[in-house]
Enzyme design. Sequence first.
Site, PDB file in Angstrom:
ATOM      1  N   HIS A   1       0.829  -1.206   0.000  1.00  7.63           N
ATOM      2  CA  HIS A   1       0.000   0.000   0.000  1.00  7.63           C
ATOM      3  C   HIS A   1       0.865   1.258   0.000  1.00  7.63           C
ATOM      4  O   HIS A   1       0.561   2.237  -0.671  1.00  7.63           O
ATOM      5  CB  HIS A   1      -0.939   0.002   1.211  1.00  7.63           C
ATOM      6  CG  HIS A   1      -2.001  -1.055   1.137  1.00  7.63           C
ATOM      7  ND1 HIS A   1      -3.321  -0.768   0.913  1.00  7.63           N
ATOM      8  CD2 HIS A   1      -1.918  -2.401   1.222  1.00  7.63           C
ATOM      9  CE1 HIS A   1      -4.018  -1.898   0.871  1.00  7.63           C
ATOM     10  NE2 HIS A   1      -3.187  -2.907   1.056  1.00  7.63           N
TER      11      HIS A   1
ATOM     12  N   ASP B   1      -6.074   5.679   1.623  1.00  2.00           N
ATOM     13  CA  ASP B   1      -6.090   4.269   1.243  1.00  2.00           C
ATOM     14  C   ASP B   1      -7.519   3.721   1.233  1.00  2.00           C
ATOM     15  O   ASP B   1      -8.361   4.123   2.056  1.00  2.00           O
ATOM     16  CB  ASP B   1      -5.235   3.465   2.224  1.00  2.00           C
ATOM     17  CG  ASP B   1      -4.987   2.055   1.741  1.00  2.00           C
ATOM     18  OD1 ASP B   1      -4.061   1.870   0.936  1.00  2.00           O
ATOM     19  OD2 ASP B   1      -5.738   1.131   2.136  1.00  2.00           O
TER      20      ASP B   1
END
Length: 461
Positions: A21, A118
């Site tokens: 990520h 995110d």
Amino acid sequence: MSISEALHLHVALLPSAGMGHLTPFLRLAALLVHHHCRVTLVTTHPTVSLSESHFVSRFLSAFPQVSEVQFHLLPLELSSAKSTDPFFLGFEATRRSAHPLSPLLASLSPPLHALVFDVTLISSVIPITEALHIPSYILFTSSARMLSFFSYFHTFASNANDDSAKIPGLTPIPRSSIPPLLLISDNLFANIFKEDSPKVPKLNGVVINSFEGLEAESLEALNGGKVVEGLPFVFAVGPLAACEFERVECGDQLKWLDDQPNGSVVYVSFGSRTAMSRDQTREIGNGLIKSGCRFLWVVKDKKVDKEEEEGLDEVVGRELMENTKGKGLVVKNWVDQGEILRHRAVGGFVSHCGWNSVIEAAWHGVPILGWPQHGDQKINAEVVEMSGLGMWVRSWGWAEQVVVKGEEIGERIREMMGSELLRRKAAGVKEEARKAVGDGGSCGINLMRLFEEWKMRNMNI
Ligand SMILES: *[C@@H]1O[C@H](CO)[C@@H](O)[C@H](O)[C@H]1NC(C)=O
């Protein structure tokens, strides 16, 4: 002067746990800086792995013009978390700690044109950005095919016995490719999906590390309004290739590669968070020897790098280590994957199909033999196959379902390394990747469109 320079855009980025990520977030940050945006990076403390904290430090030293805002996580009450995966627990801790983000974002100066966060934080962040009138975007850190599935998930979940997800505009995703945790109810990962999937239409936009030449079908379906009604625009700004600040010392590996013939080495890595069982590790070693190919093999024994303690002899086995001498190089640390894939000696990549690995292989035109292990990786492997970048073996299943025998691994590696067709197709994907970031390419067009939108939204506030 570029558009962003003229507008003094200020954007904050909020990544979540895990290198998979973090990596595209920092590459996007570098791209925004390159286009003269003012960037604030919200850094989470503590990180799950050492790689993450080192990576953020290297980024911040390379980009002193980026401001850091520290975000301290509250300790997570483990008994209520419904997972033992350290990275999922990292997502959850971030979700539950989101409150202090509100004063933190409100105090930034000049005021933000956008927050890019995110995908695993949607439910916690949207109420905050709505209250503060900050346009909210996610950077989706997987494929456009996976984004389609994520956006469609709440519809799929209500027909949970279907043998495939028939998402409008997409080749169906068979049940066997769906992340297994999503087919079992009441675990942390599935709960995040259930809660966040219906909220994608509340976002102002989605930024994604992909490009038409790799994922035409999914990008057209998403932006053609087919997948789910009311989805925001998906800005394909990929491929986000590895940056200078990511370089780590890997002189020994490169020196070894320098001594190998062009295209002769198979590179084997299952990413930053896949720990292989000992049995499977040894079968892979045997397979590599049986393949007859030269190899560079990254072995990983533990999910989280802080816990890696055993040497290669223990993990791989002394005898196998002896047998690999001369033919291959076995390493157990974080490698500079970009430099390896770029090397002329590397002719194939055995990969778990984590999205960053797929993008890096596409960027360098290295054919993939996909061996998905967890999560979104089979859906990504489907992209690899459909785009021509590589192949995958469906019968190998998910990690720990079966131990795949060395004999078969060796055979498939030989097949990939010997395929002229795969090599040609992968070279074609590389050409598309280069076109996307070149003059007049899709990356620049989508980025400018994003900047325009940030400017407009801010004028409307
Ligand atoms: C190996 O690849 C390099 C770089 O692509 C090229 O310059 C060189 O001529 C190649 N060598 C052979 C023997 O094909």
